[in-house]
Scaffold this motif. Sequence first.
Motif, mmCIF file in Angstrom:
data_model
loop_
_atom_site.group_PDB
_atom_site.id
_atom_site.type_symbol
_atom_site.label_atom_id
_atom_site.label_comp_id
_atom_site.label_asym_id
_atom_site.label_seq_id
_atom_site.Cartn_x
_atom_site.Cartn_y
_atom_site.Cartn_z
ATOM 1 N N ILE A 118 13.083 46.564 -85.878
ATOM 2 C CA ILE A 118 12.386 46.086 -87.070
ATOM 3 C C ILE A 118 13.358 45.841 -88.214
ATOM 4 O O ILE A 118 13.278 44.829 -88.911
ATOM 5 C CB ILE A 118 11.297 47.092 -87.507
ATOM 6 C CG1 ILE A 118 10.200 47.193 -86.442
ATOM 7 C CG2 ILE A 118 10.681 46.679 -88.851
ATOM 8 C CD1 ILE A 118 9.204 48.314 -86.689
ATOM 9 N N THR A 162 2.749 48.769 -81.111
ATOM 10 C CA THR A 162 3.709 47.888 -80.441
ATOM 11 C C THR A 162 3.703 48.116 -78.928
ATOM 12 O O THR A 162 3.252 49.144 -78.422
ATOM 13 C CB THR A 162 5.136 48.102 -80.981
ATOM 14 O OG1 THR A 162 5.532 49.459 -80.749
ATOM 15 C CG2 THR A 162 5.200 47.788 -82.463
ATOM 16 N N MET A 201 4.725 47.663 -93.102
ATOM 17 C CA MET A 201 4.454 47.751 -91.664
ATOM 18 C C MET A 201 4.649 49.187 -91.213
ATOM 19 O O MET A 201 5.696 49.788 -91.459
ATOM 20 C CB MET A 201 5.405 46.825 -90.906
ATOM 21 C CG MET A 201 5.314 46.899 -89.385
ATOM 22 S SD MET A 201 6.532 45.753 -88.628
ATOM 23 C CE MET A 201 6.222 46.026 -86.881
ATOM 24 N N SER A 257 13.757 50.063 -93.900
ATOM 25 C CA SER A 257 13.104 50.786 -92.802
ATOM 26 C C SER A 257 13.508 52.252 -92.738
ATOM 27 O O SER A 257 14.606 52.630 -93.162
ATOM 28 C CB SER A 257 13.440 50.129 -91.454
ATOM 29 O OG SER A 257 13.030 48.786 -91.407
ATOM 30 N N ALA A 282 7.537 42.346 -85.831
ATOM 31 C CA ALA A 282 8.204 42.270 -87.127
ATOM 32 C C ALA A 282 8.494 40.824 -87.514
ATOM 33 O O ALA A 282 8.359 40.441 -88.688
ATOM 34 C CB ALA A 282 9.504 43.077 -87.109
ATOM 35 N N VAL A 339 14.953 44.411 -93.066
ATOM 36 C CA VAL A 339 13.743 45.081 -93.556
ATOM 37 C C VAL A 339 14.095 46.513 -93.944
ATOM 38 O O VAL A 339 14.749 47.235 -93.178
ATOM 39 C CB VAL A 339 12.643 45.110 -92.470
ATOM 40 C CG1 VAL A 339 11.393 45.815 -92.987
ATOM 41 C CG2 VAL A 339 12.298 43.693 -92.004
ATOM 42 N N ALA A 359 9.169 48.975 -93.743
ATOM 43 C CA ALA A 359 8.613 49.396 -92.458
ATOM 44 C C ALA A 359 8.862 50.873 -92.198
ATOM 45 O O ALA A 359 9.936 51.398 -92.505
ATOM 46 C CB ALA A 359 9.188 48.566 -91.317
#
Length: 367
Positions: free
Chosen positions: A308, A217, A67, A317, A231, A315, A239
């Motif tokens: 996220i 977003t 992502m 990130s 998410a 995740v 991400a």
Amino acid sequence: MTKEIIGDINLKMLEEFSEAHGISGNEKEVSRVMKKWLQPYADEISYDNLGSIVGIQKGAQDGVKLMIAGHMDEVGFLVREIDSQGYIRMLPVGGWWGHVLPSQTLVVTTKEGKRYQGVVGSSAPHGLAKEVKEKVIAPMDLFLDMGVDSAEEIYELGIRIGDMITPDTKFTVMNNPNYLMGKAWDDRLCAAMIVDVMRLLKADSKPHHCNLYGVGTVQEEVGLRGARTAANMIHPDVAIALDVTTSMDTPMDKGQNGLGKGVILSVMDAGIIGNKNFLYEMESICHDLGLDINYDMMTVGGTDADNIHKAHDGVVSLTLSIPTRYMHSHRLIVHRKDYWQTVLLMSEFARRLDRNMLSKLKEGHNS
């Protein structure tokens, strides 16, 4: 002396992203712009229930979900009150500093999509007491002069309480063409970067293995809200949040990071400590590609990564930052080199991302 123009960047795309009007909760116009530019490179386009747009570029069926998020909303205002003379009181949406507003033009957008220009009122300096001159006016105390006689004229225009108010700014290529000025670079610049990542990957002769989700977003400026819902919908494995950071190269702001220095890796901010293995992997790719490396560490503020990385069971990130002058004002300045080097970094990461790399990124976190 003619300056070398850096990067394969579509200025028409950046102009459309910058000049679109869309504060938090009112991002539809921006979403349409992003959809237009994503469509040639995305296999599917979908939305979450708050309005975040998701362009999917498919890789292998079992590919890692990557992502990349940039928020579409800009700071602005809502019509809070209309007085009998037709002056509009404004409610700030996102953070504003009173110094940047007096005598600036703003645009009110009605329910029907009509736009009307006004100017933020200010006092002439003549005769003002010293303490008044030195005081910052709170945004809530400012008003918008629409150049009318009465509230009735405002209502005849179709303007109502709750209508969106945004800066009235045109995209501009500066005297050195690598410097670009416009409104809403926080964070439309980064939403546009997602399109360019997908464009470069689409042109590759060998498809990437990961499944790439490019996300615009919503409602970041009022609490990172779209990042949370997007998410949770995507359930990504990895991400990248893209956002701007203060460029510390002006007479007002002095520090290490500045325009035209290349990639900025965010080590941490007030809401996330970036995954260290992810940071090291990005450093390695920068070295391989000959990209410049800089670092950002903020103790206040945050990015979409803050929400996220906490989705589901967590995740992997990281935030990539783009230096920007004059954030949360009518006119921001960015540099093509920073944009393009960051696009190249993300594109190469997407090419390399597979299950083996995902395991490497997670080492030390789940064992």
